[in-house]
Design an enzyme around this catalytic site. Sequence first.
Site, PDB file in Angstrom:
ATOM      1  N   GLU A 119     -10.483   6.276   5.353  1.00 63.12           N
ATOM      2  CA  GLU A 119     -11.051   5.670   4.232  1.00 63.12           C
ATOM      3  C   GLU A 119     -10.613   4.247   3.704  1.00 63.12           C
ATOM      4  OE1 GLU A 119     -14.357   5.099   2.475  1.00 63.12           O
ATOM      5  OE2 GLU A 119     -14.308   7.256   2.982  1.00 63.12           O
ATOM      6  N   GLY A 142      -0.504 -11.065  -4.011  1.00 64.29           N
ATOM      7  CA  GLY A 142      -0.183  -9.896  -2.985  1.00 64.29           C
ATOM      8  C   GLY A 142      -1.845  -9.666  -2.318  1.00 64.29           C
ATOM      9  N   ILE A 169     -13.564   1.589  -2.531  1.00 69.63           N
ATOM     10  CA  ILE A 169     -15.050   2.280  -2.264  1.00 69.63           C
ATOM     11  C   ILE A 169     -15.140   3.440  -1.412  1.00 69.63           C
ATOM     12  CG2 ILE A 169     -17.285   1.683  -2.053  1.00 69.63           C
ATOM     13  CD1 ILE A 169     -16.770  -1.142  -2.670  1.00 69.63           C
ATOM     14  N   LYS A 212     -13.447  -3.934   9.684  1.00 69.17           N
ATOM     15  CA  LYS A 212     -13.933  -3.139   8.781  1.00 69.17           C
ATOM     16  C   LYS A 212     -15.690  -2.915   8.979  1.00 69.17           C
ATOM     17  CE  LYS A 212     -11.170  -4.333   4.646  1.00 69.17           C
ATOM     18  NZ  LYS A 212     -11.089  -5.060   3.497  1.00 69.17           N
ATOM     19  N   LYS A 267      -7.181  -1.125   9.815  1.00 69.83           N
ATOM     20  CA  LYS A 267      -8.692  -1.244  10.527  1.00 69.83           C
ATOM     21  C   LYS A 267      -8.820  -1.964  11.771  1.00 69.83           C
ATOM     22  CE  LYS A 267      -8.304  -3.227   6.918  1.00 69.83           C
ATOM     23  NZ  LYS A 267      -7.139  -3.722   6.038  1.00 69.83           N
ATOM     24  N   GLY A 316      -5.191  -4.626  -3.203  1.00 67.71           N
ATOM     25  CA  GLY A 316      -4.109  -4.112  -3.871  1.00 67.71           C
ATOM     26  C   GLY A 316      -3.693  -2.738  -3.490  1.00 67.71           C
ATOM     27  N   GLU A 364      -1.921 -12.616   2.774  1.00 74.24           N
ATOM     28  CA  GLU A 364      -0.565 -12.272   3.457  1.00 74.24           C
ATOM     29  C   GLU A 364      -0.073 -14.005   3.636  1.00 74.24           C
ATOM     30  OE1 GLU A 364       0.997  -9.962   4.372  1.00 74.24           O
ATOM     31  OE2 GLU A 364      -0.486  -8.643   4.068  1.00 74.24           O
ATOM     32  N   VAL A 414       0.788  -1.269   0.075  1.00 77.60           N
ATOM     33  CA  VAL A 414       0.070   0.038   0.042  1.00 77.60           C
ATOM     34  C   VAL A 414       0.687   1.173   0.007  1.00 77.60           C
ATOM     35  CG1 VAL A 414      -1.816   1.344   1.208  1.00 77.60           C
ATOM     36  CG2 VAL A 414      -1.987  -1.124   1.245  1.00 77.60           C
ATOM     37  N   GLY A 459     -11.262  -0.766   0.491  1.00 75.60           N
ATOM     38  CA  GLY A 459     -10.396  -0.457  -0.499  1.00 75.60           C
ATOM     39  C   GLY A 459     -10.696   0.869  -1.154  1.00 75.60           C
TER      40      GLY A 459
END
Length: 398
Positions: free
Chosen positions: A120, A178, A127, A196, A96, A294, A181, A15, A125
């Site tokens: 966010e 990816g 959205i 989440k 999160k 991703g 994990e 990320v 992700g």
Amino acid sequence: MNKKLKIGLFGFGVVGQGLYDVLKKSPALNVEIVSICVKNKKERSLPEELFCYSPEDILSNKDINLVVELISDADEAYPIVKRSLELGKNVVSANKKMIAENFAELIQLQKDHNVSLLYEASACGSIPVIRNLEEYYDNDLLLSVTGILNGSSNYILTKIFDHNKPYNEALKEAQDLGFAEADPTFDVDGFDALFKLVILTAHSFGTIVNPEGVLNYGISNISDFDINYAKEKGFKIKLVGQVERLENNKLSLFVLPRLVNRDKYIYNVEDEFNGVVVKGLAYDKQFMFGKGAGGHPTGSAVLSDITALAHDYRYEYKKMNYYTNLDYDKSGSIEIYLRYKNESDLSKFDFASITESYSGPLYNYKVGLISIEKLLQLKNDLRYMDIFIAVTGKTLSY
């Protein structure tokens, strides 16, 4: 937009790298990454002088006015985020677990130090679901939020149902890409979706719920028998989180696999995508869809928060401040499919009623009504038992 944001970035994994890439594609934003804190020295594509190895190097830098926290370990993230807020630095986080486990304190720290924490990227992700719940659905007409919240599990289930791949092969593919994990427990056993869902619940209904008290169960025990059962009935299995407003100011929430038929929005949400259905009293159902895993999709959500901070945006937590808080209720019942092998496992499930039953040479199953509270009592043991559970959806809104 002329406000200069000087960023101290924690973490440069999938990320973090994704954020760096999308920042380069957004030249209009007045942003500079001053320093990137990582654990270990290694060969990287960026200049060595951009990196540091002690959190204090960023926290003590008075030029840095925005901390972006993108490390995976919640226990390591928490003191970094807390200290940043106490020092008067705005924070963007994608963690999160850290947020869900420390929600009330983090909200209070923002108030006490007049700073903003945006997250966010911590849910769904790409959205913009949190911002929509906070700004567009900022009233008490909301009835439920339901959806596929974990892109890794959804990718695995897509390969199983649409490409006939065995679970272990689909998991390995998700790891190689990816999306999952090396230890996939966080994703496939429903913990990622749980955290989440706790965050979405706070922004949907103004209620902070302790994650430990919420039922979550994932897909790691899924078998060919379960897959064939679903296919024969015309279903796909999806890992779904749901929070629903009940009567008498109560809330129900859980994360469970679900048997989903063709007429549901989430039936066609595939691969690493997430899909969220928002249902309201006046507007019925609305559907949000986008990539949930991703580096670039999640990095774009982080970028959105950085852009919002350039405009001095902060969450107002409107539902907490202006509407009656709803209480988390565990007393409701749901209809589940339970596949089991041993009668000793079945005896632990106290069904209120049975609507379907099968006994076979290898596996047995029952479909019936059971209380959420009974399942919660088994929560820590479920994934270690030779069983699989899926909500049928027949007694639910979706």
